[in-house]
Each structure stands twice: as structure tokens, then as C-alpha cells.
Design a protein around this motif. Structure first.
Motif, PDB file in Angstrom:
ATOM      1  N   LEU A  27       1.175  -1.160   0.043  1.00  0.00           N
ATOM      2  CA  LEU A  27      -0.407   0.049   0.075  1.00  0.00           C
ATOM      3  C   LEU A  27       1.202   1.641  -0.165  1.00  0.00           C
ATOM      4  CD1 LEU A  27      -2.797  -0.909   2.338  1.00  0.00           C
ATOM      5  CD2 LEU A  27      -2.750  -1.799  -0.184  1.00  0.00           C
ATOM      6  N   GLN A  28       0.659   1.392  -0.810  1.00  0.00           N
ATOM      7  CA  GLN A  28       0.886   2.669  -1.475  1.00  0.00           C
ATOM      8  C   GLN A  28       1.138   4.675  -0.979  1.00  0.00           C
ATOM      9  OE1 GLN A  28       4.176   2.339  -4.274  1.00  0.00           O
ATOM     10  NE2 GLN A  28       3.671   0.920  -4.348  1.00  0.00           N
ATOM     11  N   GLY A  29      -0.740   4.473  -0.330  1.00  0.00           N
ATOM     12  CA  GLY A  29      -1.102   5.827   0.038  1.00  0.00           C
ATOM     13  C   GLY A  29      -2.653   5.435  -0.180  1.00  0.00           C
ATOM     14  N   VAL A  30      -2.875   4.531   0.394  1.00  0.00           N
ATOM     15  CA  VAL A  30      -4.744   4.668   0.572  1.00  0.00           C
ATOM     16  C   VAL A  30      -5.431   5.247   1.237  1.00  0.00           C
ATOM     17  CG1 VAL A  30      -6.176   2.819   0.699  1.00  0.00           C
ATOM     18  CG2 VAL A  30      -4.082   1.868  -0.831  1.00  0.00           C
ATOM     19  N   SER A  31      -6.544   5.823   0.756  1.00  0.00           N
ATOM     20  CA  SER A  31      -7.241   6.950   1.892  1.00  0.00           C
ATOM     21  C   SER A  31      -8.538   6.450   1.415  1.00  0.00           C
ATOM     22  CB  SER A  31      -7.112   8.269   1.303  1.00  0.00           C
ATOM     23  OG  SER A  31      -5.767   8.758   1.786  1.00  0.00           O
ATOM     24  N   PHE A  32      -9.604   6.064   2.290  1.00  0.00           N
ATOM     25  CA  PHE A  32     -11.112   6.323   1.577  1.00  0.00           C
ATOM     26  C   PHE A  32     -11.866   6.600   3.289  1.00  0.00           C
ATOM     27  CE2 PHE A  32      -9.671   2.065   3.346  1.00  0.00           C
ATOM     28  CZ  PHE A  32     -11.351   1.554   3.806  1.00  0.00           C
ATOM     29  N   GLN A  33     -13.278   6.541   3.476  1.00  0.00           N
ATOM     30  CA  GLN A  33     -14.277   7.208   4.488  1.00  0.00           C
ATOM     31  C   GLN A  33     -15.193   5.630   4.487  1.00  0.00           C
ATOM     32  OE1 GLN A  33     -14.026   9.592   2.443  1.00  0.00           O
ATOM     33  NE2 GLN A  33     -12.198   9.755   3.050  1.00  0.00           N
ATOM     34  N   ALA A  34     -15.596   5.906   5.538  1.00  0.00           N
ATOM     35  CA  ALA A  34     -16.948   4.369   5.894  1.00  0.00           C
ATOM     36  C   ALA A  34     -17.656   5.294   5.989  1.00  0.00           C
ATOM     37  CB  ALA A  34     -16.749   3.273   5.992  1.00  0.00           C
ATOM     38  N   GLN A  35     -19.407   5.713   5.573  1.00  0.00           N
ATOM     39  CA  GLN A  35     -19.983   6.046   6.394  1.00  0.00           C
ATOM     40  C   GLN A  35     -20.872   5.333   7.226  1.00  0.00           C
ATOM     41  OE1 GLN A  35     -20.632   9.693   6.515  1.00  0.00           O
ATOM     42  NE2 GLN A  35     -18.756   9.810   5.429  1.00  0.00           N
ATOM     43  N   LYS A  36     -21.356   5.644   8.609  1.00  0.00           N
ATOM     44  CA  LYS A  36     -22.339   4.956   8.990  1.00  0.00           C
ATOM     45  C   LYS A  36     -23.451   4.298   8.416  1.00  0.00           C
ATOM     46  CE  LYS A  36     -24.290   3.802  13.497  1.00  0.00           C
ATOM     47  NZ  LYS A  36     -24.337   5.014  15.191  1.00  0.00           N
ATOM     48  N   GLY A  37     -24.165   2.782   7.963  1.00  0.00           N
ATOM     49  CA  GLY A  37     -25.018   2.908   7.562  1.00  0.00           C
ATOM     50  C   GLY A  37     -25.072   2.287   6.080  1.00  0.00           C
ATOM     51  N   GLU A  38     -23.605   2.314   5.472  1.00  0.00           N
ATOM     52  CA  GLU A  38     -23.867   2.569   3.793  1.00  0.00           C
ATOM     53  C   GLU A  38     -22.539   0.901   4.148  1.00  0.00           C
ATOM     54  OE1 GLU A  38     -24.262   6.860   2.565  1.00  0.00           O
ATOM     55  OE2 GLU A  38     -22.241   5.697   2.424  1.00  0.00           O
ATOM     56  N   VAL A  39     -23.102   0.616   2.564  1.00  0.00           N
ATOM     57  CA  VAL A  39     -22.135  -0.708   2.460  1.00  0.00           C
ATOM     58  C   VAL A  39     -20.694   0.357   1.185  1.00  0.00           C
ATOM     59  CG1 VAL A  39     -21.635  -2.454   0.760  1.00  0.00           C
ATOM     60  CG2 VAL A  39     -23.949  -1.540   2.140  1.00  0.00           C
ATOM     61  N   THR A  40     -19.547   0.040   1.959  1.00  0.00           N
ATOM     62  CA  THR A  40     -18.723   0.947   1.234  1.00  0.00           C
ATOM     63  C   THR A  40     -17.469  -0.040   0.363  1.00  0.00           C
ATOM     64  OG1 THR A  40     -18.432   3.065   2.793  1.00  0.00           O
ATOM     65  CG2 THR A  40     -16.560   2.734   1.589  1.00  0.00           C
ATOM     66  N   VAL A  41     -17.890  -0.064  -0.904  1.00  0.00           N
ATOM     67  CA  VAL A  41     -17.250  -1.157  -1.691  1.00  0.00           C
ATOM     68  C   VAL A  41     -15.679  -0.555  -1.611  1.00  0.00           C
ATOM     69  CG1 VAL A  41     -16.926  -2.439  -3.411  1.00  0.00           C
ATOM     70  CG2 VAL A  41     -19.077  -1.810  -2.448  1.00  0.00           C
TER      71      VAL A  41
END
Length: 235
Positions: free
Chosen positions: A20-34
Motif C-alpha cells: 500500500l502506497q497511499g490508500v485513503s477512504f471513508q466509511a459512513q455509518k449505515g452504508e456499504v462501502t466497496v
């Protein structure tokens, strides 16, 4: 809306390999993040880094606003993050009942209620309750793996490749089960089956060569033929 999980520019090595060389993401409550991307892009390593199994050497991971990137796996799990690994991780010699009970962090009314709910969702598990996990079919093992993670009081589930190697009719059942679980918990899903991922995902993040390269609403990706072809190999 504040994110339940925030991953900011993490870098992870496995041995000498800079995965991994720079992974960014967010997961919001109640959602499916793929998390999407070609094989070897770094999706599984991202989940394992969140769990502390392959710790990130740089960047930060925040769960409910608390930095967790340096925590050992058991402490991350105790915060309320469940993990369904790609290899399912069940004990073949133990019965279905024993597999689930050994995964339980506590036995109380809430846990028993979740167990009843997941057994209603996966009636095969009730049917083979006293049978060794190793005798289950691939689809049933996947159901057991998901049940082991769901039975605890987890606000976040990380599910890695749940459709891998399964027959289409079983994939549909797993897909339906994740749709149902989405009503009760937040899910981060790694999935190569784009039909499944696009049917149940709310947001997507594409990882390519260990970096996050695109993100957005899943409904927009469904219509973006060029992006699907470039990063997912979907013609």
C-alpha cells in the motif's frame, strides 16, 4: 456526516514489498462501502491493515474518531470491528455450533438475539448445527464465516471477497444476506464480482497499485464504462 472509519494515506509493507502506497477512504455509518480494483491492487491488505494484521507503517486509521493503526488485532476487534477473511477462517474440526460459540465475545440476550437473526437468515447453519465445519459446502462455510463476525456487537464489518468460488445461486443468497445486514450494521466490502458489488454498494473506492485513484457514488460507476474498463477490466 462524520465517518465511522477514516483511512488516511496509509502505507503498508509485507516483508520487503511496498504493497500500500497511499490508500485513503471513508466509511459512513449505515452504508456499504466497496473497495474495488484488479487482483493484487491491495484491497485485502487494506482490510488486514485496518485490523492490525499487517500494520500500516505510515498514515492513520481512525475508528469513531480514535486512532487505531498501531493497535494489536484483538484490541481493534474489541472496539467493535468484525472481519470476514477471504479464506473464511473457520475451524473444520469444530461443529457449526462450536465455531460460532468460540467466536462469541460474550453470551447475553443481545448476542442470542443476533444469533437467532443470523440463523434465520442462514437456515443451512441451523440444519448443520452439530456437523463439523469442514463438511460444509463452500457457500455454507461462507455463511458460517459471516455469522461468526455478525454474532458479536460489531458496528463495522469488513468482508473480503464473499462471492469467491461460489455458485451463482449461492452468490445471490450471500448478496441478499449482506443487504439484510446493512440494515443493522456498517459494511466495508472487497468484491471482484461487480454485479454483486454494484447491487449492494453505496459508495466505491478504486485501489490501483496500492493507491486510491477514484471514488464516488456506486450508481455513477455503473454508468462509467471507461473507468470500469481501465481499472476493473470490465469490457
Amino acid at each position: 456526516m462524520s465517518s465511522l472509519l477514516e483511512v488516511n494515506q496509509i502505507e503498508t509493507y509485507i516483508g520487503q514489498y511496498h504493497i500500500l502506497q497511499g490508500v485513503s477512504f471513508q466509511a459512513q455509518k449505515g452504508e456499504v462501502t466497496v473497495l474495488l480494483g484488479r487482483n493484487g491492487a491491495g484491497k485485502t491488505t487494506t482490510l488486514r491493515s485496518i485490523m492490525g494484521m499487517t500494520p500500516a507503517s505510515k498514515g492513520e486509521i481512525k475508528y469513531k474518531g480514535v486512532e487505531i493503526s498501531k493497535l494489536p488485532t484483538y484490541k481493534t476487534s474489541n472496539l467493535g470491528i468484525g472481519f470476514v477473511p477471504e479464506d473464511q477462517g473457520i475451524f473444520g474440526e469444530l461443529t457449526v455450533e462450536e465455531n460460532i460459540k468460540v467466536a462469541m465475545k460474550k453470551v447475553d440476550d443481545e448476542t442470542n438475539s443476533r444469533l437467532e437473526w443470523i440463523l434465520a437468515l442462514f437456515p443451512d447453519l441451523k440444519k448443520f448445527w452439530k456437523k463439523p465445519g469442514g463438511l460444509l459446502s463452500g457457500g455454507q462455510k461462507q455463511m458460517l464465516s459471516i455469522a461468526r463476525a455478525y454474532v458479536n456487537e460489531n458496528d463495522l464489518l469488513l468482508i473480503d471477497e464473499p462471492s469467491k468460488g461460489l455458485a451463482p445461486v449461492i452468490v445471490e443468497k450471500v448478496m441478499e444476506s449482506i443487504q439484510e445486514m446493512k440494515k443493522k450494521t456498517t459494511i466495508i466490502l472487497v468484491e471482484q464480482n461487480f454485479i454483486m458489488a454494484s447491487a449492494i454498494g453505496d459508495k466505491f473506492f478504486i485501489i490501483d497499485d496500492g493507491r486510491t485513484v477514484h471514488s464516488g457514488e456506486m450508481k455513477s460507476l455503473k454508468e462509467d464504462e471507461e473507468m470500469k474498463r481501465k481499472y476493473l477490466g470490465i469490457a
